[in-house]
Write a protein that holds these residues in place. Structure first.
Motif, PDB file in Angstrom:
ATOM      1  N   CYS A  12       0.812  -1.229   0.000  1.00 40.53           N
ATOM      2  CA  CYS A  12       0.000   0.000   0.000  1.00 40.53           C
ATOM      3  C   CYS A  12       0.844   1.277   0.000  1.00 40.53           C
ATOM      4  O   CYS A  12       0.293   2.364  -0.138  1.00 40.53           O
ATOM      5  CB  CYS A  12      -0.964  -0.006   1.179  1.00 40.53           C
ATOM      6  SG  CYS A  12      -0.169   0.212   2.780  1.00 40.53           S
ATOM      7  N   CYS A  26       2.777  -3.674   8.622  1.00 36.49           N
ATOM      8  CA  CYS A  26       1.803  -2.730   8.101  1.00 36.49           C
ATOM      9  C   CYS A  26       0.474  -2.995   8.802  1.00 36.49           C
ATOM     10  O   CYS A  26      -0.059  -4.102   8.730  1.00 36.49           O
ATOM     11  CB  CYS A  26       1.639  -2.867   6.589  1.00 36.49           C
ATOM     12  SG  CYS A  26       0.410  -1.718   5.949  1.00 36.49           S
ATOM     13  N   ARG A  28      -2.343  -1.855   8.043  1.00 37.40           N
ATOM     14  CA  ARG A  28      -3.470  -1.969   7.103  1.00 37.40           C
ATOM     15  C   ARG A  28      -3.458  -3.324   6.411  1.00 37.40           C
ATOM     16  O   ARG A  28      -4.488  -3.974   6.291  1.00 37.40           O
ATOM     17  CB  ARG A  28      -3.366  -0.907   6.014  1.00 37.40           C
ATOM     18  CG  ARG A  28      -3.495   0.509   6.535  1.00 37.40           C
ATOM     19  CD  ARG A  28      -3.405   1.489   5.375  1.00 37.40           C
ATOM     20  NE  ARG A  28      -2.711   2.702   5.789  1.00 37.40           N
ATOM     21  CZ  ARG A  28      -2.318   3.642   4.955  1.00 37.40           C
ATOM     22  NH1 ARG A  28      -2.519   3.516   3.652  1.00 37.40           N
ATOM     23  NH2 ARG A  28      -1.714   4.711   5.403  1.00 37.40           N
TER      24      ARG A  28
HETATM   25 ZN    ZN Z   1       0.338  -1.893   3.677  1.00 33.35          ZN
END
Ligand code: ZN
Length: 133
Positions: A12, A26, A28
Motif C-alpha cells: 500500500c 503494516c 493496514r
Molecule cells: Zn500496507
C-alpha cells in the motif's frame, strides 16, 4: 539504544519508522514492512515528492512482474509507464473476471439442467415402482 530506520509497505506504500525490524508491520495490510536502505535522517531530509518517488520505485522493484518492464534509466517516464502498465493489467483482470463470470453462469445453467434431469429420473423411477405394485 538502536536508531530508527525507515520502512515501507510494498503493498500500500505506507511508511513508518522502527528501531526493530520485528516491529515493522503494516497495520493496514498485516504484512511485514521492508526496510529502506538509508538512515532515518536521510529519509526525513527528503521532501514528500522525493519520498513518494523513492517508495514508488521500491514498490516497482518489489513487484517482479513490473520490475522487468521498467528500468532505472527510464525513471523519468516511470509514472507514465507504470500507470500505462497498471491500466493494461487492470483491463486484463477485468476481462478475466468477465470470463470467470461467464463460466460461473454456464456452470449454474449446467447444474440446473442436471438437477432437472435428476428430478425427471426420480419421477420415472417412482412411476416404475408404482407400476410394479
Ligand atoms: Zn500496507
Amino acid at each position: 539504544m538502536s536508531e530508527l530506520s525507515p520502512y515501507f509497505c510494498p503493498k500500500c506504500g505506507h511508511y513508518a519508522y522502527f528501531q526493530l525490524s520485528r516491529n515493522a508491520l503494516c497495520h493496514r495490510c498485516h504484512i511485514r514492512l521492508r526496510r529502506l536502505e538509508m538512515s532515518y535522517r536521510t529519509f526525513t531530509d527528503m521532501d514528500l515528492i522525493e519520498r513518494d518517488r523513492l517508495i514508488t520505485r521500491k514498490i516497482i522493484e518489489a513487484a517482479p512482474s513490473l520490475a522487468g518492464t521498467i528500468s532505472e534509466t527510464e525513471e523519468a517516464d516511470n509514472h507514465r509507464r507504470l500507470i500505462a502498465r497498471l491500466t493494461s493489467e487492470y483491463e486484463n483482470l477485468t476481462e478475466e473476471n468477465r470470463k470467470l463470470n461467464q463460466t460461473v453462469e454456464w456452470m449454474h445453467d449446467t447444474i440446473w439442467d442436471l438437477l432437472r434431469q435428476r428430478n425427471e429420473l426420480k419421477r420415472m423411477l417412482e412411476d416404475m415402482q408404482a407400476a410394479q405394485k
